[in-house]
Motif scaffolding. Sequence first.
Motif, short mmCIF file in Angstrom:
data_model
loop_
_atom_site.label_atom_id
_atom_site.label_comp_id
_atom_site.label_asym_id
_atom_site.label_seq_id
_atom_site.Cartn_x
_atom_site.Cartn_y
_atom_site.Cartn_z
N LEU A 194 -5.46 -3.07 -71.14
CA LEU A 194 -4.22 -2.50 -71.63
C LEU A 194 -4.52 -1.40 -72.63
CD1 LEU A 194 -2.10 -5.76 -72.07
CD2 LEU A 194 -2.17 -4.20 -70.12
N LEU A 195 -3.99 -0.19 -72.37
CA LEU A 195 -4.29 0.98 -73.18
C LEU A 195 -3.02 1.68 -73.60
CD1 LEU A 195 -7.04 2.47 -70.83
CD2 LEU A 195 -7.48 1.30 -72.99
N THR A 196 -3.10 2.40 -74.71
CA THR A 196 -2.06 3.38 -75.05
C THR A 196 -2.46 4.71 -74.42
OG1 THR A 196 -3.21 4.08 -77.06
CG2 THR A 196 -1.65 2.23 -77.27
N VAL A 197 -1.55 5.69 -74.47
CA VAL A 197 -1.90 7.00 -73.91
C VAL A 197 -3.06 7.62 -74.68
CG1 VAL A 197 -1.07 9.34 -73.43
CG2 VAL A 197 0.43 7.38 -73.03
N ASP A 198 -3.02 7.54 -76.01
CA ASP A 198 -4.13 8.08 -76.80
C ASP A 198 -5.43 7.37 -76.48
OD1 ASP A 198 -2.45 9.88 -78.04
OD2 ASP A 198 -2.13 8.64 -79.83
N GLY A 199 -5.36 6.04 -76.33
CA GLY A 199 -6.56 5.29 -75.99
C GLY A 199 -7.09 5.65 -74.62
N LEU A 200 -6.18 5.90 -73.69
CA LEU A 200 -6.59 6.30 -72.34
C LEU A 200 -7.35 7.61 -72.37
CD1 LEU A 200 -6.50 6.15 -69.22
CD2 LEU A 200 -4.30 7.34 -69.36
N VAL A 232 -14.67 -2.96 -59.69
CA VAL A 232 -13.34 -3.56 -59.62
C VAL A 232 -12.67 -3.31 -60.97
CG1 VAL A 232 -12.01 -5.67 -59.24
CG2 VAL A 232 -14.16 -5.31 -58.01
N GLU A 233 -11.93 -2.23 -61.05
CA GLU A 233 -11.31 -1.81 -62.31
C GLU A 233 -9.80 -1.99 -62.26
OE1 GLU A 233 -12.52 -0.54 -65.14
OE2 GLU A 233 -14.53 0.21 -64.72
N ARG A 234 -9.22 -2.38 -63.40
CA ARG A 234 -7.77 -2.51 -63.54
C ARG A 234 -7.39 -1.95 -64.92
NH1 ARG A 234 -8.97 -3.77 -58.92
NH2 ARG A 234 -8.69 -5.83 -57.95
N TRP A 235 -6.67 -0.83 -64.93
CA TRP A 235 -6.19 -0.24 -66.18
C TRP A 235 -4.67 -0.21 -66.17
CZ3 TRP A 235 -9.38 4.91 -67.00
CH2 TRP A 235 -10.74 4.60 -67.12
#
Length: 304
Positions: free
Chosen positions: A282-288, A5-8
């Motif tokens: 919650l991620l940034t694009v770089d973090g993703l 059960v993932e939520r990004w």
Amino acid sequence: MEKAVERWAVDISEWNPTSHQFSFALSLLPQHHHSSVTRFVKNGRSETGTGEPIASICENGRSETGTGEPVASVCSSTSSVGNPIPPNNHKAHNRRQTLSVEYDEVNPEFPNFNFNTSHHGDYVAIASEPLCLVGLDIVSPIVPGKETILEFIQNFSQYFSAWEWNCIVNAGSSDEILVEFYRYWSLKEAFVKAMGTGLAYRLDNVEFHHTNWTNIYVNVNGEVKNEWRFWLSELGKGHLVSIARGHPRLAAESYKRTLKRVDFGEEEYRFGLHLPNASFKLLTVDGLQLVAGFEADEVADVEL
């Protein structure tokens, strides 16, 4: 099952990619989607079409399941979802797709792994489930054009039941009315996206009830549908996000064909239905890109 059960959610508001970076993100999309994104690119720079390639990175990210396998290896077919025209009508930011994956071949603990993506405003998000259908919708409460809030929402009154419409127009100030409108709209979108039905469903017959936007449930044609669970929350910067979770047998026929299993015993299904709803990472694009496992030498030179 709970670990599937993932939520990004990815904040793309600060992402200003170079041509090379955007080409890499674009290369992750199926070829037939490229034109819908590149029409928003000028002089090698993306102007508005950043959501879709970032959604693709989400789909190909690696989960923290201990397997090291992709969260989502997209199946060759994507169900045709004729969703309602988004209230803001920014089509490039509001592609609604229901995508399934055959993840169970990697880990049988997840018998029906599937996921859904959404992007609007500053955020791109993905939600996955190991057994039940999942629908996801993000909205950023804005009014496009020069209409007043009341004029704007009136354009969509036919999609709401009389009870819902009364709740919306009596929510308070104009801004509160707009937010209430988007809450109901987002839940309806998540519901039809989970099934892959879109406009085939009469949305005015889909009526949501809640207690201060908790304990949300749905009536369809006046009947409470207990095989569904819903959540609505805020991501940040005024964005709302809705999650729908339902029985696989309720999927549209075209979508069912992409699922590994549709029939489950009552005990197994109820276990999947009542899994805890995960919080959004919650991620940034770089973090993703780091989470997704993409290295610099994987970047592909794709001509725009």
